[in-house]
Design an enzyme around this catalytic site. Structure first.
Site, mmCIF file in Angstrom:
data_model
loop_
_atom_site.group_PDB
_atom_site.id
_atom_site.type_symbol
_atom_site.label_atom_id
_atom_site.label_comp_id
_atom_site.label_asym_id
_atom_site.label_seq_id
_atom_site.Cartn_x
_atom_site.Cartn_y
_atom_site.Cartn_z
ATOM 1 N NE ARG A 174 -2.503 -1.749 3.290
ATOM 2 C CZ ARG A 174 -3.029 -1.867 4.524
ATOM 3 N NH1 ARG A 174 -4.079 -1.142 4.845
ATOM 4 N NH2 ARG A 174 -2.496 -2.685 5.397
ATOM 5 C CG MET A 175 4.354 1.769 2.253
ATOM 6 S SD MET A 175 3.873 3.215 3.203
ATOM 7 C CE MET A 175 5.311 4.266 2.977
#
Length: 323
Positions: free
Chosen positions: A21-22
């Site tokens: 999700r980064m």
């Protein structure tokens, strides 16, 4: 003065995940928060407890993670494939199951946790003689977190992950903070009984709560009063939140020590910087590196000072850029 090592305390930090999700090619725990990789803040918090050993589970980009942590007194174990949190802990079993005492388990993406909170949790765990303690906290929006399920008497029964929770369970606001205090003689036999019968097909560390209950062992929860401390950084938004919180803690220390800051939320001061009393810092200033600022200085807006030394009484004009 020699350290007072806690010979009955060991620490395990989980840092093997990708952090998809980064949206980054870099391992999540290496993203910088307040002038250091986020995992460094976790390691500094646990180091204050002076454990007998600290082990880091690495996997994704393990060489880069290990290089970033070089020079610290750490042991590393490799999780070749990522099949859940219980699987990550099992990667450390060959060494840790030879030891005795309490294992404190944390994730490498929780840079806001403080030594004081960890000390309080550990003290409560030992005072009750627990086999297992779980840190929890209360949040307004629990989406995405494991929910804490208790019986009518308030005793911890199990933890259910978001994807496995019922609609009713998803309304619970007490969540799992992902920090555990667990006795080693209970942990590894319990992990041998953890399966992967869930929607993600992973081995959840949280399953040991239910296993403790089946064995007649009480698993207690330690509720962290400040939910901010338990923030897990999973996105760039949370990265910014964590940086702002750590910087504000630092700025508050400086202001209490006699430094004036106008609009401190816009001022960045690195951890190693020294600033004398009665110095005034105006908005939009960054001071980093090994800078030393004398007493009674004035630093006007829009300045970047890196490895700078200012004698007492110095005034830096706006846009002064000193290096």
């Amino acid at each position: 003065m020699s350290k007072m090592i806690d010979s009955n305390l060991h620490v395990l930090v989980l840092a093997a995940g990708k952090g998809t999700r980064m949206r980054s090619a870099r391992a999540k725990v290496l993203h910088e928060v307040f002038f250091a990789p986020m995992i460094a803040h976790v390691l500094e918090a646990v180091a204050a407890l002076e454990p007998a050993s600290t082990t880091v589970v690495v996997g994704h980009q393990r060489r880069e993670v290990m290089a970033a942590l070089a020079g610290r007194d750490l042991e590393f174990v490799i999780q070749q494939q990522q099949h859940g949190t219980a699987h990550a802990v099992l990667a450390a079993a060959p060494e840790l199951q030879k030891r005795s005492g309490t294992l404190l388990i944390l994730c490498g993406d929780t840079p806001l946790i403080t030594p004081q909170t960890l000390r309080e949790m550990l003290a409560a765990h030992r005072r009750r003689g627990d086999k297992l303690s779980v840190m929890t906290t209360m949040v307004a929006n629990p989406f995405g977190y494991g929910r804490i399920i208790c019986d009518r008497a308030g005793r911890l029964q199990r933890i259910v992950e978001e994807k496995d929770a019922t609609a009713e369970e998803r309304q619970i606001r007490e969540i799992n903070a992902g920090i555990y205090g667990v006795e080693i003689d209970f942990l590894f036999p319990a992990l041998a009984r953890v399966g992967s019968d869930n929607r993600q097909g992973e081995m959840y560390l949280t399953d040991i709560v239910e296993i403790a209950g089946r064995d007649g062992l009480a698993a207690h929860r330690y509720c962290c009063a400040d939910a901010t401390e338990t923030l897990g950084v999973n996105s760039r938004v949370e990265l910014a939140q964590a940086h702002a919180e750590l910087q504000m803690r630092r700025n508050q220390e400086l202001m209490l020590a006699g430094v004036t800051m106008y609009r401190p939320e816009t001022i960045q001061v690195a951890p190693g910087v020294e600033i004398g009393q009665d110095t005034i810092i105006h908005p939009q200033v960054t001071i980093s590196g090994k800078s030393r600022i004398g007493a009674g200085c004035t630093i006007n807006s829009f300045n970047l000072l890196h490895d700078s030394e200012l004698p007492a009484g110095t005034e830096v004009p706006p846009f002064g850029n000193q290096q």
